[in-house]
Scaffold this active site. Sequence first.
Site, mmCIF file in Angstrom:
data_model
loop_
_atom_site.group_PDB
_atom_site.id
_atom_site.type_symbol
_atom_site.label_atom_id
_atom_site.label_comp_id
_atom_site.label_asym_id
_atom_site.label_seq_id
_atom_site.Cartn_x
_atom_site.Cartn_y
_atom_site.Cartn_z
ATOM 1 N N THR A 60 -34.263 32.441 3.286
ATOM 2 C CA THR A 60 -34.414 32.189 1.851
ATOM 3 C C THR A 60 -35.183 33.324 1.174
ATOM 4 O O THR A 60 -34.901 33.692 0.047
ATOM 5 C CB THR A 60 -35.197 30.872 1.613
ATOM 6 O OG1 THR A 60 -34.662 29.851 2.451
ATOM 7 C CG2 THR A 60 -35.120 30.432 0.167
ATOM 8 N N SER B 6 -45.443 34.430 2.866
ATOM 9 C CA SER B 6 -45.751 33.490 1.792
ATOM 10 C C SER B 6 -46.707 32.373 2.185
ATOM 11 O O SER B 6 -47.834 32.634 2.555
ATOM 12 C CB SER B 6 -44.437 32.914 1.255
ATOM 13 O OG SER B 6 -44.683 32.154 0.115
ATOM 14 N N HIS B 7 -46.228 31.143 2.119
ATOM 15 C CA HIS B 7 -47.078 29.974 2.322
ATOM 16 C C HIS B 7 -47.284 29.654 3.810
ATOM 17 O O HIS B 7 -47.989 28.715 4.139
ATOM 18 C CB HIS B 7 -46.444 28.782 1.629
ATOM 19 C CG HIS B 7 -45.008 28.604 2.039
ATOM 20 N ND1 HIS B 7 -44.025 29.470 1.657
ATOM 21 C CD2 HIS B 7 -44.432 27.695 2.851
ATOM 22 C CE1 HIS B 7 -42.876 29.089 2.198
ATOM 23 N NE2 HIS B 7 -43.098 28.027 2.927
ATOM 24 N N LYS C 27 -39.550 41.554 3.266
ATOM 25 C CA LYS C 27 -38.489 41.289 2.301
ATOM 26 C C LYS C 27 -38.206 42.575 1.538
ATOM 27 O O LYS C 27 -39.126 43.320 1.212
ATOM 28 C CB LYS C 27 -38.962 40.191 1.342
ATOM 29 C CG LYS C 27 -37.936 39.810 0.300
ATOM 30 C CD LYS C 27 -38.379 38.578 -0.448
ATOM 31 C CE LYS C 27 -39.590 38.858 -1.314
ATOM 32 N NZ LYS C 27 -39.845 37.812 -2.295
ATOM 33 N N ASP D 258 -50.368 30.489 -3.437
ATOM 34 C CA ASP D 258 -50.043 30.572 -2.010
ATOM 35 C C ASP D 258 -50.360 31.948 -1.428
ATOM 36 O O ASP D 258 -50.967 32.791 -2.100
ATOM 37 C CB ASP D 258 -48.569 30.208 -1.783
ATOM 38 C CG ASP D 258 -47.624 31.269 -2.311
ATOM 39 O OD1 ASP D 258 -48.019 31.986 -3.250
ATOM 40 O OD2 ASP D 258 -46.505 31.400 -1.783
ATOM 41 N N ASP E 26 -48.815 34.751 -0.853
ATOM 42 C CA ASP E 26 -48.411 35.995 -1.519
ATOM 43 C C ASP E 26 -48.476 35.896 -3.042
ATOM 44 O O ASP E 26 -48.021 36.800 -3.746
ATOM 45 C CB ASP E 26 -47.011 36.420 -1.070
ATOM 46 C CG ASP E 26 -45.945 35.399 -1.401
ATOM 47 O OD1 ASP E 26 -46.265 34.205 -1.485
ATOM 48 O OD2 ASP E 26 -44.779 35.797 -1.577
ATOM 49 N N ASP F 34 -47.039 33.915 -5.351
ATOM 50 C CA ASP F 34 -45.921 33.611 -6.259
ATOM 51 C C ASP F 34 -45.818 32.126 -6.597
ATOM 52 O O ASP F 34 -45.032 31.745 -7.458
ATOM 53 C CB ASP F 34 -44.591 34.165 -5.728
ATOM 54 C CG ASP F 34 -44.255 33.703 -4.334
ATOM 55 O OD1 ASP F 34 -45.016 32.891 -3.769
ATOM 56 O OD2 ASP F 34 -43.222 34.155 -3.806
ATOM 57 N N ARG F 35 -46.608 31.283 -5.922
ATOM 58 C CA ARG F 35 -46.521 29.844 -6.224
ATOM 59 C C ARG F 35 -47.728 29.374 -7.032
ATOM 60 O O ARG F 35 -48.783 30.010 -7.020
ATOM 61 C CB ARG F 35 -46.477 29.030 -4.932
ATOM 62 C CG ARG F 35 -45.263 29.328 -4.113
ATOM 63 C CD ARG F 35 -45.152 28.313 -2.997
ATOM 64 N NE ARG F 35 -43.992 28.626 -2.174
ATOM 65 C CZ ARG F 35 -43.416 27.771 -1.354
ATOM 66 N NH1 ARG F 35 -43.888 26.546 -1.226
ATOM 67 N NH2 ARG F 35 -42.369 28.128 -0.635
ATOM 68 N N THR G 261 -31.466 27.245 -3.948
ATOM 69 C CA THR G 261 -32.874 27.491 -3.637
ATOM 70 C C THR G 261 -33.117 28.963 -3.320
ATOM 71 O O THR G 261 -32.337 29.587 -2.617
ATOM 72 C CB THR G 261 -33.262 26.620 -2.423
ATOM 73 O OG1 THR G 261 -33.178 25.266 -2.825
ATOM 74 C CG2 THR G 261 -34.667 26.934 -1.949
ATOM 75 N N GLU H 124 -38.723 26.381 -9.572
ATOM 76 C CA GLU H 124 -38.300 25.635 -8.393
ATOM 77 C C GLU H 124 -39.292 24.513 -8.149
ATOM 78 O O GLU H 124 -40.486 24.643 -8.440
ATOM 79 C CB GLU H 124 -38.265 26.532 -7.169
ATOM 80 C CG GLU H 124 -37.209 27.611 -7.230
ATOM 81 C CD GLU H 124 -37.074 28.294 -5.877
ATOM 82 O OE1 GLU H 124 -36.177 27.905 -5.118
ATOM 83 O OE2 GLU H 124 -37.860 29.197 -5.582
ATOM 84 N N GLU H 125 -38.792 23.450 -7.528
ATOM 85 C CA GLU H 125 -39.646 22.300 -7.236
ATOM 86 C C GLU H 125 -40.770 22.647 -6.275
ATOM 87 O O GLU H 125 -41.748 21.928 -6.167
ATOM 88 C CB GLU H 125 -38.823 21.134 -6.682
ATOM 89 C CG GLU H 125 -37.857 21.465 -5.549
ATOM 90 C CD GLU H 125 -38.499 21.902 -4.270
ATOM 91 O OE1 GLU H 125 -39.513 21.294 -3.900
ATOM 92 O OE2 GLU H 125 -38.004 22.847 -3.638
ATOM 93 N N SER H 126 -40.604 23.747 -5.536
ATOM 94 C CA SER H 126 -41.573 24.132 -4.508
ATOM 95 C C SER H 126 -42.761 24.888 -5.089
ATOM 96 O O SER H 126 -43.306 25.782 -4.450
ATOM 97 C CB SER H 126 -40.873 24.990 -3.465
ATOM 98 O OG SER H 126 -40.216 26.082 -4.096
ATOM 99 N N ARG I 229 -35.562 19.087 4.569
ATOM 100 C CA ARG I 229 -36.152 18.685 3.298
ATOM 101 C C ARG I 229 -35.281 17.618 2.640
ATOM 102 O O ARG I 229 -34.071 17.789 2.522
ATOM 103 C CB ARG I 229 -36.268 19.885 2.358
ATOM 104 C CG ARG I 229 -37.084 21.034 2.930
ATOM 105 C CD ARG I 229 -37.588 21.934 1.799
ATOM 106 N NE ARG I 229 -38.037 23.231 2.261
ATOM 107 C CZ ARG I 229 -39.199 23.476 2.879
ATOM 108 N NH1 ARG I 229 -40.036 22.495 3.135
ATOM 109 N NH2 ARG I 229 -39.514 24.704 3.254
HETATM 110 C C1 VG1 Z 1 -38.918 27.507 0.331
HETATM 111 C C2 VG1 Z 1 -38.790 26.771 -0.977
HETATM 112 C C3 VG1 Z 1 -38.027 27.627 -1.975
HETATM 113 C C4 VG1 Z 1 -38.718 28.989 -2.121
HETATM 114 C C5 VG1 Z 1 -38.876 29.634 -0.761
HETATM 115 C C6 VG1 Z 1 -39.667 30.927 -0.819
HETATM 116 O O1 VG1 Z 1 -37.646 27.753 0.868
HETATM 117 O O2 VG1 Z 1 -38.159 25.534 -0.793
HETATM 118 O O3 VG1 Z 1 -37.960 26.935 -3.194
HETATM 119 O O4 VG1 Z 1 -37.979 29.833 -2.941
HETATM 120 O O5 VG1 Z 1 -39.569 28.757 0.123
HETATM 121 O O6 VG1 Z 1 -40.935 30.683 -1.342
HETATM 122 P P1 VG1 Z 1 -37.016 26.863 2.035
HETATM 123 O O7 VG1 Z 1 -35.741 27.551 2.403
HETATM 124 O O8 VG1 Z 1 -38.031 26.813 3.126
HETATM 125 O O9 VG1 Z 1 -36.811 25.516 1.434
HETATM 126 V V1 VG1 Z 1 -42.235 31.686 -0.995
HETATM 127 O O10 VG1 Z 1 -43.515 31.225 -1.887
HETATM 128 O O11 VG1 Z 1 -41.846 32.179 0.347
HETATM 129 O O12 VG1 Z 1 -41.807 33.214 -1.385
HETATM 130 CO CO CO Z 2 -44.886 32.629 -1.806
#
Ligand code: VG1
Ligand code: CO
Length: 540
Positions: A17, A112-113, A125, A276, A278, A280-281, A343, A362-364, A495
């Site tokens: 993703t 990221s998270h 990335k 989070d 990096d 972005d959240r 997503t 996004e919901e996340s 999910r």
């Molecule tokens: C998750 C989230 C998605 C988000 C992605 C990257 O992906 O659901 O909404 O864009 O993380 O976020 P997945 O495929 O695990 O559902 V982050 O903060 O990595 O850049």
């Molecule tokens: Co992130």
Amino acid sequence: MIRTVETTPYTDQKPGTSGLRKKVPVFQQKNYAENFIQSVFDALEGFAGKTLVIGGDGRYFNREVIQKAIAMAAANGFGKVIVGQGGILSTPAASNVIRKYKAFGGLVLSASHNPGGPHEDFGIKYNIGNGGPAPEKITDAIFARTKAIKSYKIAETGEVDIDTVKTFDVAGMTVDVIDPVKDYAELMESLFDFGAIRALFAGGFRMRFDAMHAVTGPYAKEILENRLGAANGTARNFRPLEDFGGHHPDPNLVHAKHLYDEMMGPNAPDFGAASDGDGDRNLIIAKGIFIPPSDSLAMLAANAHLAPGYKAGLKGIARSMPTSGAADRVAEKLGVGMYETPTGWKFFGNLLDAGMATICGEESAGTGSDHVREKDGLWAVLLWLNILAVRKESARQIAEKHWATFGRNYYSRHDYEEVDSDAANRLVSELREKLDTLKGTKVRGLTVEKADDFAYHDPVDGSISEHQGIRVLFEGGSRFVVRLSGTGTSGATLRLYVERYEKDRLDLDTQEALADLIGAADDIAGIRSHTGRNKPSVIT
Ligand code: VG1
Ligand code: CO
């Protein structure tokens, strides 16, 4: 001196993703990072003499990979590398730097998270010249290349000093080490009414920002405390640590529970937020009220015109398919376009570039706008602050008025983490097979209106992305969505997203309001039986 090093391909370097994410020991395998970086360069054309931006979220292994990336960029013919001091650039800041300095692209090093440390996660990335994540066409080409790579090129540079802001030459390439915060802070100042927010803080408004020991710490300190005058100590856990203090830098109700507890407690500040790994959240919890990310997107969209950067109004709103429909109602009221994408932020890039959407979410816990091409945690926090400063109401009042106007989309996501991959794949394929038979069936009093496997037709470039999540829609507008995560690094994460709309019943308990739907999802998809779990690992 430039060396060409022979290598053999790895077969597991498919970007997910949000880029390639693996455990650190996987990345530490011989030539693993080099293979991937060379594959990125091999998949690109026309970068000779151009600029590459490199930065990361400061997690364990960041510095090593940055050294490799600089040496490889020099060997492959880039003219210049811009790198954040200490190897630090939040994801939205990297996006901004790519755009501002008209770079060819950038390497964003982050998972990221996901947790960090010697046994935790790392990621790479590639972002294109618009500042956004590479589209599927490019990530597919990168993956194809990783399977065929025979050699990579690297310059013998010795250890490059990335800790001092300065410009110098390495193997015929310019290296520009920049302050990671300055350009980003200036961008924020150009979008928001800093005077109004400063007055808000000067009037005694109290806030808590939890950087979760991750990359947003230095940004929050500079912007919230130094430039906006928030009290010293507003930013917590603001020193980026290689292992995020042993925590998951994931701003949700499990990993940021301390923030939630504080905001629900007797001495809660007015407003709370977290970001989070990096940056972005964003998680928004105001005094006494958690604002779900899908609702936050809708509320920000409805009020964005109150900030100087958006006073002309929105061109359109985009959201990922599993995100609730709360923003759709705002788009309808504003009379602007609404786009539903798969997503992952990469799908918003074309809409933003084409001027079809201004705000995305996004919901996340990801929200952003056309100011960069990534979601942006601090940006969302600042937009909230700007709105609070102008409306002179509490976040709770704003949320309640919003729901009274638009109705409420009760929404929740249930994550089943580290599930056996075969079991998760079986669940999805069995569900996919019975989609055609579901229409008209009645489960727990709910009648299925439509069931499909979401495919996205990009309105800008015409590309089609299939299998982006299974959705089951019921009469009356309720729905659930099932998809597998593309960011996890061990086993599978399943999910389940559930949503129900209520026009007038505005103060239900979310999980109770969704109980029948959650039960119906289990009846239809067999989540418990396939995963062997009787409850999710995380509920948001
Ligand atoms: C998750 C989230 C998605 C988000 C992605 C990257 O992906 O659901 O909404 O864009 O993380 O976020 P997945 O495929 O695990 O559902 V982050 O903060 O990595 O850049
Ligand atoms: Co992130």
